[in-house]
Motif scaffolding. Structure first.
Motif, mmCIF file in Angstrom:
data_model
loop_
_atom_site.group_PDB
_atom_site.id
_atom_site.type_symbol
_atom_site.label_atom_id
_atom_site.label_comp_id
_atom_site.label_asym_id
_atom_site.label_seq_id
_atom_site.Cartn_x
_atom_site.Cartn_y
_atom_site.Cartn_z
ATOM 1 N N UNK A 3 0.848 -1.191 0.000
ATOM 2 C CA UNK A 3 0.000 0.000 0.000
ATOM 3 C C UNK A 3 0.886 1.245 0.000
ATOM 4 N N UNK A 4 0.602 2.144 -0.939
ATOM 5 C CA UNK A 4 1.336 3.405 -1.026
ATOM 6 C C UNK A 4 0.408 4.551 -0.651
ATOM 7 N N UNK A 5 0.814 5.307 0.342
ATOM 8 C CA UNK A 5 0.096 6.517 0.743
ATOM 9 C C UNK A 5 0.602 7.639 -0.146
ATOM 10 N N UNK A 6 -0.319 8.271 -0.884
ATOM 11 C CA UNK A 6 0.073 9.009 -2.087
ATOM 12 C C UNK A 6 -0.726 10.291 -2.261
ATOM 13 N N UNK A 7 -0.032 11.331 -2.689
ATOM 14 C CA UNK A 7 -0.655 12.559 -3.181
ATOM 15 C C UNK A 7 -0.261 12.697 -4.642
ATOM 16 N N UNK A 8 -1.204 12.862 -5.564
ATOM 17 C CA UNK A 8 -0.842 12.985 -6.973
ATOM 18 C C UNK A 8 0.152 14.112 -7.220
ATOM 19 N N UNK A 20 6.415 0.443 -10.297
ATOM 20 C CA UNK A 20 6.072 0.015 -11.665
ATOM 21 C C UNK A 20 7.307 -0.503 -12.394
ATOM 22 N N UNK A 21 8.450 0.133 -12.190
ATOM 23 C CA UNK A 21 9.687 -0.359 -12.810
ATOM 24 C C UNK A 21 10.003 -1.766 -12.321
ATOM 25 N N UNK A 22 9.617 -2.070 -11.093
ATOM 26 C CA UNK A 22 9.874 -3.394 -10.520
ATOM 27 C C UNK A 22 8.762 -4.393 -10.805
ATOM 28 N N UNK A 23 7.698 -3.930 -11.443
ATOM 29 C CA UNK A 23 6.577 -4.819 -11.710
ATOM 30 C C UNK A 23 5.761 -5.150 -10.484
ATOM 31 N N UNK A 24 5.762 -4.248 -9.493
ATOM 32 C CA UNK A 24 5.023 -4.450 -8.246
ATOM 33 C C UNK A 24 3.798 -3.551 -8.228
ATOM 34 N N UNK A 25 2.641 -4.130 -7.989
ATOM 35 C CA UNK A 25 1.403 -3.361 -7.926
ATOM 36 C C UNK A 25 1.101 -2.972 -6.489
ATOM 37 N N UNK A 26 0.674 -1.746 -6.305
ATOM 38 C CA UNK A 26 0.343 -1.259 -4.965
ATOM 39 C C UNK A 26 -1.076 -0.725 -4.945
ATOM 40 N N UNK A 27 -1.756 -0.936 -3.830
ATOM 41 C CA UNK A 27 -3.006 -0.234 -3.581
ATOM 42 C C UNK A 27 -2.658 1.199 -3.179
ATOM 43 N N UNK A 28 -3.351 2.163 -3.759
ATOM 44 C CA UNK A 28 -3.084 3.565 -3.465
ATOM 45 C C UNK A 28 -4.108 4.096 -2.476
ATOM 46 N N UNK A 29 -3.616 4.719 -1.420
ATOM 47 C CA UNK A 29 -4.465 5.492 -0.523
ATOM 48 C C UNK A 29 -4.153 6.955 -0.794
#
Length: 219
Positions: A3-8, A20-29
């Motif tokens: 999970x990535x805590x994120x501000x656009x 994304x470069x690592x091919x890892x998907x994260x849920x965005x909060x």
């Protein structure tokens, strides 16, 4: 779960892009700079300074971009995006992580004065001119480096590029890039990366900049 805590369009994009470069998907909060959500006690329990990024991964939570970059690259070396102890580019890799934060500090100051400090605390033209010059100096240094190679490290693309590359898409709001052709070409190489494109599609709309360029008032 990741999970990535994120501000656009904030520093947390660095981590979204690296994942994304690592091919890892994260849920965005998602959070907003302006709605107070970053100051809430619930979020400060995750990131004490109330800042993004914060990353939940491997059963732990990490905050601060450079720490997250080092953790991801050292725990997942198979992607070749870090430079581990003993690598001849290790010191350069760490220097670029620090350089990215030096550059980001100038951007942060400009953002604060231009975007968030309105009446009754008007922006100081002297401060704005100084910070724009500081930002320009970092771009000049980068311009010289990129005259000799395509990426920050001579061996090729690395997570240092995700740390610093993000800054360059905010820099044109304060410094004209026409005198930095190598930097502009570097930005085009970044934009051509499929992982960057995927991350930008996930990022969300930025809510900071209302103008294409911010002049120094009375400067």
């Amino acid at each position: 779960m990741i999970r990535l805590h994120h501000v656009p369009f904030s520093r947390s994009f660095r981590i979204l892009w690296l994942l994304e470069e690592m091919g890892l998907s994260a849920d965005l909060t998602l959070y907003s700079i302006t709605d107070g959500s970053l100051r809430a006690g619930e979020f400060k329990a995750i990131s004490p300074a109330g800042r993004v990024p914060a990353l939940e991964i491997d059963g732990i939570t990490i905050y601060e971009s450079a720490a997250i970059v080092e953790y991801l690259t050292e725990t997942r070396p198979e992607h070749g995006l870090g430079r581990l102890p003993g690598d001849p580019e290790r010191v350069q890799f760490l220097e670029w992580l620090g350089f990215a934060e030096t550059q980001a500090a100038a951007l942060q100051s400009l953002n604060m004065h231009h975007l968030f400090m309105g009446d009754p605390t008007p922006a100081s033209p002297v401060t704005l001119k100084l910070e724009a010059a500081r930002l320009g100096a970092t771009l000049k240094a980068l311009e010289g480096k990129l005259d000799r190679q395509e990426w920050l490290l001579s061996s090729g693309f690395s997570a240092a590029d995700t740390m610093l590359g993000f800054n360059l898409f905010a820099a044109p709001y304060y410094v004209h890039l026409d005198r930095f052709p190598n930097v502009q070409a570097y930005m085009k190489r970044i934009e051509a990366r499929p992982a960057y494109q995927r991350a930008r599609a996930l990022d969300g709309e930025q809510e900071f900049y209302k103008k294409d360029f911010y002049e120094v008032p009375n400067g």
